[in-house]
Scaffold this motif. Structure first.
Motif, mmCIF file in Angstrom:
data_model
loop_
_atom_site.group_PDB
_atom_site.id
_atom_site.type_symbol
_atom_site.label_atom_id
_atom_site.label_comp_id
_atom_site.label_asym_id
_atom_site.label_seq_id
_atom_site.Cartn_x
_atom_site.Cartn_y
_atom_site.Cartn_z
ATOM 1 N N SER A 267 74.854 40.262 17.567
ATOM 2 C CA SER A 267 76.279 39.859 17.288
ATOM 3 C C SER A 267 77.067 40.906 17.846
ATOM 4 O O SER A 267 78.355 40.522 18.117
ATOM 5 C CB SER A 267 76.347 39.452 15.753
ATOM 6 O OG SER A 267 76.363 40.566 15.093
ATOM 7 N N PHE A 268 76.735 42.084 17.512
ATOM 8 C CA PHE A 268 77.711 43.256 18.115
ATOM 9 C C PHE A 268 77.332 43.514 19.466
ATOM 10 O O PHE A 268 78.454 43.687 20.232
ATOM 11 C CB PHE A 268 77.319 44.470 17.268
ATOM 12 C CG PHE A 268 78.042 44.468 15.877
ATOM 13 C CD1 PHE A 268 79.152 44.622 15.671
ATOM 14 C CD2 PHE A 268 77.393 44.233 14.705
ATOM 15 C CE1 PHE A 268 79.894 44.740 14.399
ATOM 16 C CE2 PHE A 268 77.715 44.196 13.615
ATOM 17 C CZ PHE A 268 78.885 44.389 13.289
ATOM 18 N N VAL A 269 76.258 43.685 20.198
ATOM 19 C CA VAL A 269 75.926 44.033 21.501
ATOM 20 C C VAL A 269 76.371 43.135 22.510
ATOM 21 O O VAL A 269 77.250 43.227 23.324
ATOM 22 C CB VAL A 269 74.542 44.460 21.774
ATOM 23 C CG1 VAL A 269 74.230 44.599 22.954
ATOM 24 C CG2 VAL A 269 73.981 45.685 20.582
ATOM 25 N N VAL A 270 76.138 41.867 22.294
ATOM 26 C CA VAL A 270 76.563 40.690 23.263
ATOM 27 C C VAL A 270 78.139 40.822 23.513
ATOM 28 O O VAL A 270 78.565 40.900 24.708
ATOM 29 C CB VAL A 270 75.917 39.127 22.660
ATOM 30 C CG1 VAL A 270 76.660 38.301 23.655
ATOM 31 C CG2 VAL A 270 74.494 39.451 22.724
ATOM 32 N N PRO A 271 78.959 40.597 22.522
ATOM 33 C CA PRO A 271 80.380 40.709 22.871
ATOM 34 C C PRO A 271 80.760 41.886 23.619
ATOM 35 O O PRO A 271 81.545 41.943 24.312
ATOM 36 C CB PRO A 271 80.900 40.571 21.251
ATOM 37 C CG PRO A 271 79.987 39.941 20.462
ATOM 38 C CD PRO A 271 78.877 40.491 21.011
#
Length: 288
Positions: A267-271
């Protein structure tokens, strides 16, 4: 006073007894009269038999001890045993149940009575059902069953076609006893099956009425020449555990934790990746 009793030898009628998983034959008393047709009892009085003060005192002590014992307990169960032994034999066509243990409902008692009455009318075999809450004086249900049968039908002629089913509530035990002709007609296989399956299977779940009803059904069927309905099918409870062990729970917890951590990272890395990709692909981004 001293008495000498001379009784004629008595004939003995076999009674079924279960020991372990087998059925053997026990001899039940069948009184046989002497040539004169009665027992001979002779009594004589000696001077040393006269009760003196010490003997009267001893008798009083014994009497008080017995009274104390009765007051403390044994008594009710013992009274039940004596009451059954003193109860007159059930009259043919009128009643076949002595429910001292109060184990039968009115419906079950009526059903059993009707079946046993019909059995006697058709075949001549008379079967009684006896229940008791607890045995104290004679704790073996087979031995007590013998005593009841002998007290009701003291001779071989009287008891030859008689049978009896006994249930004991407190110990969840039972017995089947009877005269030679009755036992031979029912057969050891059926008797053994009743004693090892019908009675214990149902008493284990305190189904006293079902234990008696199913046992009576089998005996009646065999004596009437019908097919034996067989023993009840025992319901085997699932003994496999339905819960997880601590190790299994910890394993599941670790897997769940890893999944949650993985989702948080995504949820943090992809954005962020998407954002940098967008910035790198926009040539006018730095101009702004």
């Amino acid at each position: 006073m001293s008495c000498t009793m001379n009784l004629a030898a008595s004939a003995r009628a076999p009674v079924a007894v279960k020991r372990g998983s087998a059925v053997s034959l026990r001899r039940a008393a069948a009184a046989k009269p002497t040539k004169a047709g009665k027992s001979v009892v002779s009594c004589s009085v000696r001077s040393d038999d006269a009760p003196g003060p010490m003997k009267r005192f001893g008798a009083a002590v014994v009497g008080l001890g017995a009274a104390a014992t009765l007051a403390m307990g044994a008594p009710a169960a013992l009274a039940s045993e004596l009451e059954i032994l003193q109860t007159p034999a059930p009259v043919s066509g009128k009643g076949y149940i002595v429910d001292d243990g109060a184990l039968l409902s009115r419906a079950s008692a009526g059903e059993i009575n009707a079946k046993l009455k019909d059995l006697e009318e058709k075949t001549g075999y008379h079967v009684n059902v006896v229940t008791i809450r607890k045995l104290v004086f004679e704790q073996d249900p087979f031995a007590f069953g013998d005593k009841v049968l002998e007290s009701w039908y003291p001779t071989l002629a009287d008891g030859d076609m008689k049978g009896q089913i006994l249930l004991v509530k407190n110990t969840k035990e039972g017995s089947v006893v009877g005269g030679p002709k009755f036992l031979k007609a029912v057969g050891n296989d059926v008797l053994d099956s009743i004693l090892s399956k019908n009675i214990p299977f149902n008493l284990e779940d305190e189904k006293f009425g079902e234990a008696l009803t199913s046992s009576v059904d089998r005996i009646v069927a065999v004596l009437e020449g019908k097919e034996d309905p067989g023993p009840p099918v025992r319901f085997e409870k699932n003994k496999n555990r339905t819960f997880k062990t601590k190790a299994e729970t910890n394993d599941k917890r670790e897997v769940f934790s890893n999944v949650v951590i993985g989702l948080l990272v995504i949820s943090f890395v992809v954005p962020m990746v998407q954002y940098f990709g967008y910035v790198a692909g926009d040539p006018d981004f730095d101009d702004n």
